[in-house]
Scaffold this motif. Structure first.
Motif, short mmCIF file in Angstrom:
data_model
loop_
_atom_site.label_atom_id
_atom_site.label_comp_id
_atom_site.label_asym_id
_atom_site.label_seq_id
_atom_site.Cartn_x
_atom_site.Cartn_y
_atom_site.Cartn_z
N HIS A 177 -3.16 3.77 2.73
CA HIS A 177 -4.11 2.83 3.40
C HIS A 177 -4.53 1.51 2.35
O HIS A 177 -4.64 0.45 2.83
CB HIS A 177 -5.40 3.54 3.66
N GLU A 178 -4.98 1.93 1.26
CA GLU A 178 -5.89 1.05 0.28
C GLU A 178 -4.56 0.15 -0.41
O GLU A 178 -4.76 -1.09 -0.59
CB GLU A 178 -6.42 1.46 -0.60
N GLN A 179 -3.34 0.70 -0.82
CA GLN A 179 -2.57 0.00 -1.45
C GLN A 179 -1.35 -0.99 -0.53
O GLN A 179 -0.70 -1.87 -0.97
CB GLN A 179 -1.44 0.80 -2.36
N ILE A 180 -1.67 -0.57 0.80
CA ILE A 180 -0.77 -1.19 1.85
C ILE A 180 -1.72 -1.81 2.80
O ILE A 180 -2.50 -1.34 3.42
CB ILE A 180 0.06 0.06 2.52
N LYS A 181 -1.51 -3.21 2.98
CA LYS A 181 -2.38 -3.91 3.80
C LYS A 181 -1.44 -4.22 5.12
O LYS A 181 -2.30 -4.98 6.07
CB LYS A 181 -2.97 -5.29 3.14
N SER A 182 -0.70 -3.99 5.33
CA SER A 182 0.38 -4.22 6.57
C SER A 182 0.71 -3.01 7.31
O SER A 182 1.34 -1.85 6.83
CB SER A 182 1.83 -4.91 6.09
N ASP A 183 0.34 -3.05 8.63
CA ASP A 183 0.89 -2.02 9.38
C ASP A 183 2.25 -1.62 9.62
O ASP A 183 2.66 -0.56 9.77
CB ASP A 183 0.31 -2.08 10.84
N ARG A 228 3.26 0.37 6.85
CA ARG A 228 3.07 1.73 7.12
C ARG A 228 4.05 2.27 7.97
O ARG A 228 4.23 3.56 8.14
CB ARG A 228 1.43 1.82 7.37
N LYS A 257 -7.20 5.12 11.10
CA LYS A 257 -7.29 4.18 12.37
C LYS A 257 -7.95 4.60 13.59
O LYS A 257 -8.70 3.93 14.21
CB LYS A 257 -5.98 3.51 12.52
#
Length: 412
Positions: free
Chosen positions: A331-337, A340, A412
């Motif tokens: 969640h925090e280190q990845i800002k792109s859906d 993910r 989410k």
């Protein structure tokens, strides 16, 4: 009646439940013997999060200070100092922590209470500098601070190791530095340790040993700070426990539980096999899966159903491990859906290698976005690139894949 759970997933593995690591222990004892014999040997302990580095330090400390006798050597008698690095630990803070911990240890014995004396007065001058009352430029020079630190450490070590003190004399000083991968650039950890070890020798001290532990990234931080700093270390790469050692940990935990509780507990072989497989040999994960299975059990015998119920239910072992180890990555280190989404596709293969073409077949974004995602996730060490085959990737752990499939979208 509620029973005391003997497993401890939130802290380093207790010494009583320690299993395996015979090679690592042998390397440490050899290093202690060499340092005691005026041939200082420093260790660098690396491995993934949860693999048991801090637990190793928990065992190493009583071996060094003589609380536990080594099976192959006479009982050691080192002063042991602990330090944990944060991303805000500066050079000055680090030295103050060492000085403070050293004073605490020496104050425990009448023979050594006044031994530090005036040799550590420079620390007081650093305090004045930090307070804003006085800021002499020369005091803030890291080379001068390291020089003062090395001289003071050498003088103190030589005094406590003086053979004139008879059976009170110490073997030396072991400084444990945990979570060294957090070291900020200002600490210059590689340069600090390289310079200190050289200055100790120049000041006639050869009985100080550094044991540095951290994630694999610590290697890069050490070499970036000083390209030859890795040469002062013998490296211990901590790997997963073998299946028989995983079973041993569970058995020792059950024994401890039966000592603490009036109502006795047993565990089936199948249950131990499930804990072994789910944990992938990570000591902290063994503790968590065993802890959750112990909590799920109601009839006094931990079965496979107890392990699976404790593992997969909301709030269970996988959920708990994910919250501590995986949630920040996902969640925090990845800002792109879209990034993910790549992880979710890879999770379908658990932690087996998967080709980029196979990911592309299921990915809803653009080809360039997939390429960027794989590059970014690899750089952040969230996924691994197959060094033997071009275009293959995998998640580091099966547990990460299970957590993504079960709980990844929950935020989410």
């Amino acid at each position: 009646m509620k029973k005391i759970n003997p497993f401890k997933p939130h802290s380093p593995v207790p010494t009583a439940m320690f299993a395996g690591r015979l090679g690592e222990v042998d390397t440490f004892e050899t290093a202690l013997f060499q340092t005691k014999s005026s041939n200082p040997s420093n260790l660098l302990i690396t491995g993934e999060r949860g693999i048991g580095k801090s637990s190793l330090l928990t065992l190493f400390k009583p071996l060094a200070n003589g609380e536990i006798k080594s099976p192959d050597y006479e009982k050691f008698n080192f002063i042991t100092l602990n330090s944990i690095i944060s991303n805000g630990t500066s050079l000055v803070t680090f030295i103050k922590l060492i000085q403070r911990n050293l004073k605490r240890e020496l104050d425990k014995e009448e023979t050594f209470r006044k031994i530090m004396g005036s040799t550590w007065d420079f620390v007081q001058r650093i305090k004045v500098m930090d307070s804003g009352i006085e800021k002499p430029v020369q005091t803030s020079d890291p080379d001068l601070v390291i020089d003062d630190f090395s001289y003071s450490l050498a003088e103190t070590c030589n005094r406590i190791c003086d053979s004139d003190k008879g059976d009170k004399a110490k073997d030396g000083i072991v400084i444990f530095i945990d979570e060294a991968d957090n070291a900020c650039e200002d600490l210059q950890i590689g340069y600090l340790l390289k310079a200190t070890t050289e200055l100790l020798q120049q000041n006639g001290c050869s009985k100080v040993m550094f044991v540095v532990a951290g994630l694999n990234e610590v290697i890069e931080k050490l070499s970036k700070s000083h390209e030859s700093s890795l040469r002062i270390f013998t490296q211990i790469k901590v790997k997963e426990l073998r299946p028989e050692d995983r079973h041993y940990v569970v058995d020792r935990g059950i024994e401890e539980g039966n000592r603490l509780n009036e109502e006795q507990t047993t565990v089936s072989v199948d249950a131990k096999n499930h804990i072994s497989t789910l944990s992938e040999g990570y000591p902290h994960f063994i503790q968590q899966f065993a802890y959750s299975a112990f909590e799920a059990n109601t009839d006094g015998e931990i079965s496979s159903d107890d392990v699976l119920s404790g593992a997969f239910n909301p709030g269970g072992a996988i959920d708990a491990i994910g919250s501590r180890y995986y949630a920040a990555q996902y969640h925090e280190q990845i800002k792109s859906d879209e990034y993910r989404e790549v992880l979710s596709i890879m999770a379908e293969s658990l932690n087996s290698w998967i080709k980029k073409s196979e990911i592309r077949d299921k990915f809803t974004g653009k080809d360039q976005t997939l390429t960027d995602a794989l590059q970014a996730l690899t750089n952040r060490k969230i996924i691994l690139r197959n060094p033997s085959k071009i275009g293959e990737y995998r998640l580091q752990q099966r547990g990460f894949a299970l957590w993504i499939k079960m709980f990844g979208e929950r935020k989410k």
